[in-house]
Design a protein around this motif. Structure first.
Motif, PDB file in Angstrom:
ATOM      1  N   ASN A  20      12.186   3.192  -3.669  1.00  0.00           N
ATOM      2  CA  ASN A  20      11.664   2.001  -2.996  1.00  0.00           C
ATOM      3  C   ASN A  20      11.071   0.989  -3.961  1.00  0.00           C
ATOM      4  OD1 ASN A  20      11.892   2.505   0.065  1.00  0.00           O
ATOM      5  ND2 ASN A  20      11.227   4.455  -0.791  1.00  0.00           N
ATOM      6  N   ARG A  21      11.224   1.270  -5.248  1.00  0.00           N
ATOM      7  CA  ARG A  21      10.774   0.377  -6.322  1.00  0.00           C
ATOM      8  C   ARG A  21       9.319  -0.049  -6.132  1.00  0.00           C
ATOM      9  NH1 ARG A  21      16.371  -3.013  -6.901  1.00  0.00           N
ATOM     10  NH2 ARG A  21      17.548  -1.254  -7.693  1.00  0.00           N
ATOM     11  N   LEU A  22       8.479   0.950  -5.866  1.00  0.00           N
ATOM     12  CA  LEU A  22       7.057   0.686  -5.678  1.00  0.00           C
ATOM     13  C   LEU A  22       6.346   0.659  -7.030  1.00  0.00           C
ATOM     14  CD1 LEU A  22       6.414   3.010  -2.606  1.00  0.00           C
ATOM     15  CD2 LEU A  22       6.965   0.579  -2.610  1.00  0.00           C
ATOM     16  N   ASP A  23       5.300  -0.110  -7.108  1.00  0.00           N
ATOM     17  CA  ASP A  23       4.525  -0.256  -8.343  1.00  0.00           C
ATOM     18  C   ASP A  23       3.454   0.834  -8.409  1.00  0.00           C
ATOM     19  OD1 ASP A  23       3.148  -1.141 -10.571  1.00  0.00           O
ATOM     20  OD2 ASP A  23       2.396  -2.967  -9.625  1.00  0.00           O
ATOM     21  N   ILE A  24       3.573   1.713  -9.387  1.00  0.00           N
ATOM     22  CA  ILE A  24       2.637   2.828  -9.514  1.00  0.00           C
ATOM     23  C   ILE A  24       1.219   2.335  -9.750  1.00  0.00           C
ATOM     24  CG2 ILE A  24       2.002   4.840 -10.906  1.00  0.00           C
ATOM     25  CD1 ILE A  24       4.989   5.393 -11.234  1.00  0.00           C
ATOM     26  N   LEU A  53      -2.330   9.030  -1.698  1.00  0.00           N
ATOM     27  CA  LEU A  53      -1.112   8.333  -2.107  1.00  0.00           C
ATOM     28  C   LEU A  53      -0.328   7.845  -0.889  1.00  0.00           C
ATOM     29  CD1 LEU A  53       0.044  10.659  -5.022  1.00  0.00           C
ATOM     30  CD2 LEU A  53      -0.946   8.363  -5.215  1.00  0.00           C
ATOM     31  N   CYS A  54      -0.251   8.675   0.130  1.00  0.00           N
ATOM     32  CA  CYS A  54       0.472   8.282   1.345  1.00  0.00           C
ATOM     33  C   CYS A  54      -0.206   7.111   2.037  1.00  0.00           C
ATOM     34  CB  CYS A  54       0.608   9.470   2.285  1.00  0.00           C
ATOM     35  SG  CYS A  54       1.797  10.690   1.696  1.00  0.00           S
ATOM     36  N   LEU A  55      -1.521   7.133   2.103  1.00  0.00           N
ATOM     37  CA  LEU A  55      -2.242   6.003   2.692  1.00  0.00           C
ATOM     38  C   LEU A  55      -1.982   4.728   1.886  1.00  0.00           C
ATOM     39  CD1 LEU A  55      -5.646   7.664   3.664  1.00  0.00           C
ATOM     40  CD2 LEU A  55      -3.906   6.768   5.227  1.00  0.00           C
ATOM     41  N   ALA A  56      -1.959   4.858   0.569  1.00  0.00           N
ATOM     42  CA  ALA A  56      -1.706   3.699  -0.293  1.00  0.00           C
ATOM     43  C   ALA A  56      -0.292   3.153  -0.100  1.00  0.00           C
ATOM     44  CB  ALA A  56      -1.935   4.070  -1.755  1.00  0.00           C
ATOM     45  N   MET A  57       0.669   4.050   0.181  1.00  0.00           N
ATOM     46  CA  MET A  57       2.060   3.635   0.382  1.00  0.00           C
ATOM     47  C   MET A  57       2.390   3.354   1.841  1.00  0.00           C
ATOM     48  SD  MET A  57       4.142   6.109  -2.252  1.00  0.00           S
ATOM     49  CE  MET A  57       3.560   7.658  -1.526  1.00  0.00           C
ATOM     50  N   ASN A  58       1.417   3.638   2.730  1.00  0.00           N
ATOM     51  CA  ASN A  58       1.597   3.432   4.165  1.00  0.00           C
ATOM     52  C   ASN A  58       2.753   4.268   4.728  1.00  0.00           C
ATOM     53  OD1 ASN A  58       0.708   2.298   6.578  1.00  0.00           O
ATOM     54  ND2 ASN A  58       2.242   0.679   6.485  1.00  0.00           N
ATOM     55  N   VAL A  59       2.775   5.555   4.330  1.00  0.00           N
ATOM     56  CA  VAL A  59       3.770   6.496   4.856  1.00  0.00           C
ATOM     57  C   VAL A  59       3.054   7.777   5.296  1.00  0.00           C
ATOM     58  CG1 VAL A  59       5.666   5.632   3.442  1.00  0.00           C
ATOM     59  CG2 VAL A  59       4.277   7.515   2.599  1.00  0.00           C
ATOM     60  N   SER A  60       3.718   8.545   6.117  1.00  0.00           N
ATOM     61  CA  SER A  60       3.160   9.811   6.590  1.00  0.00           C
ATOM     62  C   SER A  60       3.393  10.905   5.547  1.00  0.00           C
ATOM     63  CB  SER A  60       3.826  10.221   7.898  1.00  0.00           C
ATOM     64  OG  SER A  60       3.458  11.532   8.239  1.00  0.00           O
ATOM     65  N   PRO A  61       2.403  11.767   5.314  1.00  0.00           N
ATOM     66  CA  PRO A  61       2.615  12.896   4.402  1.00  0.00           C
ATOM     67  C   PRO A  61       3.752  13.805   4.857  1.00  0.00           C
ATOM     68  CG  PRO A  61       0.281  12.655   4.914  1.00  0.00           C
ATOM     69  CD  PRO A  61       1.032  11.711   5.803  1.00  0.00           C
ATOM     70  N   GLU A  62       4.035  13.814   6.150  1.00  0.00           N
ATOM     71  CA  GLU A  62       5.118  14.650   6.678  1.00  0.00           C
ATOM     72  C   GLU A  62       6.470  14.289   6.069  1.00  0.00           C
ATOM     73  OE1 GLU A  62       4.800  14.157  10.885  1.00  0.00           O
ATOM     74  OE2 GLU A  62       3.094  15.511  11.021  1.00  0.00           O
TER      75      GLU A  62
END
Length: 79
Positions: free
Chosen positions: A14-18, A50-59
């Motif tokens: 997803n080419r996210l910035d670390i 990390l999931c909260l920062a990326m706005n995705v579910s840990p699942e």
């Protein structure tokens, strides 16, 4: 596949910035990079941040455990 590899793949695909993820998660960038390359352990708290920062579910990164199918009594499959 290990969770840290799935997270690293997701970030790459997803080419996210670390550095942005690190800042948003309040985890130092060096620690995030170490977790993503497997030199440091990623625990549940780190994964959540990390999931909260990326706005995705840990699942998204965790495999569901295998469950035996249940058969109800009184059906033709089980007497």
């Amino acid at each position: 596949m290990e969770v840290y590899k799935k997270v690293a793949d997701y970030i790459a695909q997803n080419r996210l910035d670390i550095s942005h993820i690190a800042a948003k998660s309040t985890i130092p960038e060096a620690d995030v990079r170490a977790m993503l390359n497997g030199t440091s352990t990623m625990d549940a708290v780190d994964l959540r941040k990390l999931c909260l920062a990326m706005n995705v579910s840990p699942e998204l990164f965790i495999e569901a455990p295998f469950q035996e199918p249940t058969i109800e009594k009184g059906t033709s499959d089980h007497e």
